[in-house]
Design a protein around this motif. Structure first.
Motif, PDB file in Angstrom:
ATOM      1  N   ARG A   2       7.883   3.875   3.299  1.00 13.67           N
ATOM      2  CA  ARG A   2       7.819   4.187   1.873  1.00 13.67           C
ATOM      3  C   ARG A   2       8.773   5.342   1.578  1.00 13.67           C
ATOM      4  O   ARG A   2       9.042   6.171   2.442  1.00 13.67           O
ATOM      5  CB  ARG A   2       6.409   4.607   1.495  1.00 13.67           C
ATOM      6  CG  ARG A   2       5.380   3.534   1.740  1.00 13.67           C
ATOM      7  CD  ARG A   2       4.003   4.086   1.449  1.00 13.67           C
ATOM      8  NE  ARG A   2       3.022   3.032   1.676  1.00 13.67           N
ATOM      9  CZ  ARG A   2       1.848   3.223   2.232  1.00 13.67           C
ATOM     10  NH1 ARG A   2       1.500   4.412   2.639  1.00 13.67           N
ATOM     11  NH2 ARG A   2       1.022   2.227   2.385  1.00 13.67           N
ATOM     12  N   ALA A   3       9.231   5.379   0.338  1.00 14.41           N
ATOM     13  CA  ALA A   3      10.082   6.482  -0.112  1.00 14.41           C
ATOM     14  C   ALA A   3       9.288   7.346  -1.090  1.00 14.41           C
ATOM     15  O   ALA A   3       8.519   6.825  -1.910  1.00 14.41           O
ATOM     16  CB  ALA A   3      11.341   5.945  -0.781  1.00 14.41           C
ATOM     17  N   TYR A   4       9.471   8.651  -0.987  1.00 14.79           N
ATOM     18  CA  TYR A   4       8.772   9.596  -1.854  1.00 14.79           C
ATOM     19  C   TYR A   4       9.775  10.612  -2.398  1.00 14.79           C
ATOM     20  O   TYR A   4      10.741  10.968  -1.716  1.00 14.79           O
ATOM     21  CB  TYR A   4       7.708  10.378  -1.073  1.00 14.79           C
ATOM     22  CG  TYR A   4       6.626   9.516  -0.500  1.00 14.79           C
ATOM     23  CD1 TYR A   4       5.512   9.174  -1.259  1.00 14.79           C
ATOM     24  CD2 TYR A   4       6.712   9.031   0.796  1.00 14.79           C
ATOM     25  CE1 TYR A   4       4.514   8.369  -0.731  1.00 14.79           C
ATOM     26  CE2 TYR A   4       5.716   8.229   1.327  1.00 14.79           C
ATOM     27  CZ  TYR A   4       4.623   7.900   0.561  1.00 14.79           C
ATOM     28  OH  TYR A   4       3.637   7.105   1.072  1.00 14.79           O
ATOM     29  N   VAL A  49       0.761   8.744   0.553  1.00 19.54           N
ATOM     30  CA  VAL A  49       1.015   9.925  -0.267  1.00 19.54           C
ATOM     31  C   VAL A  49       0.002  11.039   0.005  1.00 19.54           C
ATOM     32  O   VAL A  49       0.348  12.214  -0.011  1.00 19.54           O
ATOM     33  CB  VAL A  49       1.092   9.542  -1.771  1.00 19.54           C
ATOM     34  CG1 VAL A  49      -0.269   9.157  -2.310  1.00 19.54           C
ATOM     35  CG2 VAL A  49       1.737  10.636  -2.584  1.00 19.54           C
ATOM     36  N   ASN A  50      -1.248  10.694   0.274  1.00 23.30           N
ATOM     37  CA  ASN A  50      -2.263  11.719   0.533  1.00 23.30           C
ATOM     38  C   ASN A  50      -2.009  12.454   1.847  1.00 23.30           C
ATOM     39  O   ASN A  50      -2.174  13.676   1.924  1.00 23.30           O
ATOM     40  CB  ASN A  50      -3.659  11.103   0.535  1.00 23.30           C
ATOM     41  CG  ASN A  50      -4.051  10.614  -0.843  1.00 23.30           C
ATOM     42  OD1 ASN A  50      -3.653  11.185  -1.853  1.00 23.30           O
ATOM     43  ND2 ASN A  50      -4.809   9.538  -0.876  1.00 23.30           N
ATOM     44  N   GLU A  51      -1.619  11.716   2.880  1.00 19.00           N
ATOM     45  CA  GLU A  51      -1.329  12.347   4.176  1.00 19.00           C
ATOM     46  C   GLU A  51      -0.134  13.297   4.060  1.00 19.00           C
ATOM     47  O   GLU A  51      -0.178  14.423   4.575  1.00 19.00           O
ATOM     48  CB  GLU A  51      -1.048  11.282   5.230  1.00 19.00           C
ATOM     49  CG  GLU A  51      -2.270  10.442   5.566  1.00 19.00           C
ATOM     50  CD  GLU A  51      -1.941   9.169   6.328  1.00 19.00           C
ATOM     51  OE1 GLU A  51      -2.824   8.730   7.081  1.00 19.00           O
ATOM     52  OE2 GLU A  51      -0.830   8.619   6.180  1.00 19.00           O
ATOM     53  N   TYR A  55       0.020  17.602   4.276  1.00 17.80           N
ATOM     54  CA  TYR A  55       0.946  18.347   5.134  1.00 17.80           C
ATOM     55  C   TYR A  55       1.792  19.312   4.307  1.00 17.80           C
ATOM     56  O   TYR A  55       1.955  20.472   4.687  1.00 17.80           O
ATOM     57  CB  TYR A  55       1.852  17.393   5.916  1.00 17.80           C
ATOM     58  CG  TYR A  55       2.866  18.145   6.724  1.00 17.80           C
ATOM     59  CD1 TYR A  55       2.480  18.859   7.851  1.00 17.80           C
ATOM     60  CD2 TYR A  55       4.197  18.214   6.323  1.00 17.80           C
ATOM     61  CE1 TYR A  55       3.392  19.603   8.578  1.00 17.80           C
ATOM     62  CE2 TYR A  55       5.121  18.951   7.039  1.00 17.80           C
ATOM     63  CZ  TYR A  55       4.713  19.644   8.161  1.00 17.80           C
ATOM     64  OH  TYR A  55       5.621  20.390   8.870  1.00 17.80           O
ATOM     65  N   ILE A  56       2.316  18.868   3.199  1.00 18.61           N
ATOM     66  CA  ILE A  56       3.165  19.724   2.358  1.00 18.61           C
ATOM     67  C   ILE A  56       2.379  20.922   1.835  1.00 18.61           C
ATOM     68  O   ILE A  56       2.891  22.029   1.765  1.00 18.61           O
ATOM     69  CB  ILE A  56       3.797  18.900   1.223  1.00 18.61           C
ATOM     70  CG1 ILE A  56       4.812  17.928   1.832  1.00 18.61           C
ATOM     71  CG2 ILE A  56       4.457  19.793   0.186  1.00 18.61           C
ATOM     72  CD1 ILE A  56       5.213  16.801   0.939  1.00 18.61           C
ATOM     73  N   GLU A  69       5.514   8.387  -4.882  1.00 17.72           N
ATOM     74  CA  GLU A  69       6.115   7.251  -4.193  1.00 17.72           C
ATOM     75  C   GLU A  69       7.100   6.608  -5.166  1.00 17.72           C
ATOM     76  O   GLU A  69       6.808   6.461  -6.353  1.00 17.72           O
ATOM     77  CB  GLU A  69       5.054   6.244  -3.774  1.00 17.72           C
ATOM     78  CG  GLU A  69       5.615   5.123  -2.926  1.00 17.72           C
ATOM     79  CD  GLU A  69       4.555   4.216  -2.339  1.00 17.72           C
ATOM     80  OE1 GLU A  69       4.935   3.159  -1.817  1.00 17.72           O
ATOM     81  OE2 GLU A  69       3.350   4.555  -2.411  1.00 17.72           O
ATOM     82  N   VAL A  70       8.290   6.265  -4.669  1.00 20.51           N
ATOM     83  CA  VAL A  70       9.342   5.721  -5.533  1.00 20.51           C
ATOM     84  C   VAL A  70       9.953   4.456  -4.936  1.00 20.51           C
ATOM     85  O   VAL A  70       9.862   4.211  -3.736  1.00 20.51           O
ATOM     86  CB  VAL A  70      10.468   6.759  -5.790  1.00 20.51           C
ATOM     87  CG1 VAL A  70       9.935   7.960  -6.550  1.00 20.51           C
ATOM     88  CG2 VAL A  70      11.119   7.199  -4.501  1.00 20.51           C
TER      89      VAL A  70
END
Length: 93
Positions: A2-4, A49-51, A55-56, A69-70
Motif C-alpha cells: 500500500r502507498a501512504y 494505516v493503524n500499524e 509507529y509514527i 492511504e493513497v
C-alpha cells in the motif's frame, strides 16, 4: 503493498529531523519511501494505516500528523521529474 502519504507539522527549532527521518526510512515496515516535500513522505508498506500510525506516533510523539492511504495511479502536481519517476515506478496495482 500500500502507498501512504505522511504529512506533519514541522518545527526545526524543537526537533531533530535527521533522527526522525532515519527512524521513518530505516524501519522494516517501510519498504520504500519518497521525501520530495519538507513535511511529507510517500511511504510504501505492507502494514495497515493503524500499524504505521502507531509507529509514527512513537517516532514523533508531540507532532500533529496525517497518514492517508493513497492510490498513486491517481496523482498529479508539480514535483521534480525524479519524484514522478519514483511515483510511476511505485504505483500499487
Amino acid at each position: 503493498m500500500r502507498a501512504y502519504i505522511l504529512s506533519y507539522d514541522r518545527n526545526p527549532s524543537k526537533y531533530d529531523y535527521k533522527s526522525i527521518h532515519s527512524k521513518i526510512t530505516k524501519n522494516p515496515m517501510i519498504k520504500n519511501w519518497s521525501h520530495y516535500l519538507n513535511s511529507s513522505y510517500i511511504l510504501i508498506s505492507e502494514n495497515n494505516v493503524n500499524e504505521l500510525s502507531d509507529y509514527i506516533r512513537k517516532v514523533m510523539p508531540k507532532h500533529r500528523f496525517l497518514l492517508l492511504e493513497v492510490d498513486l495511479r491517481k496523482s498529479n502536481g508539480w514535483l521534480p521529474q525524479e519524484a514522478w519517476d519514483w511515483i510511476n515506478k511505485n504505483k500499487i496495482l
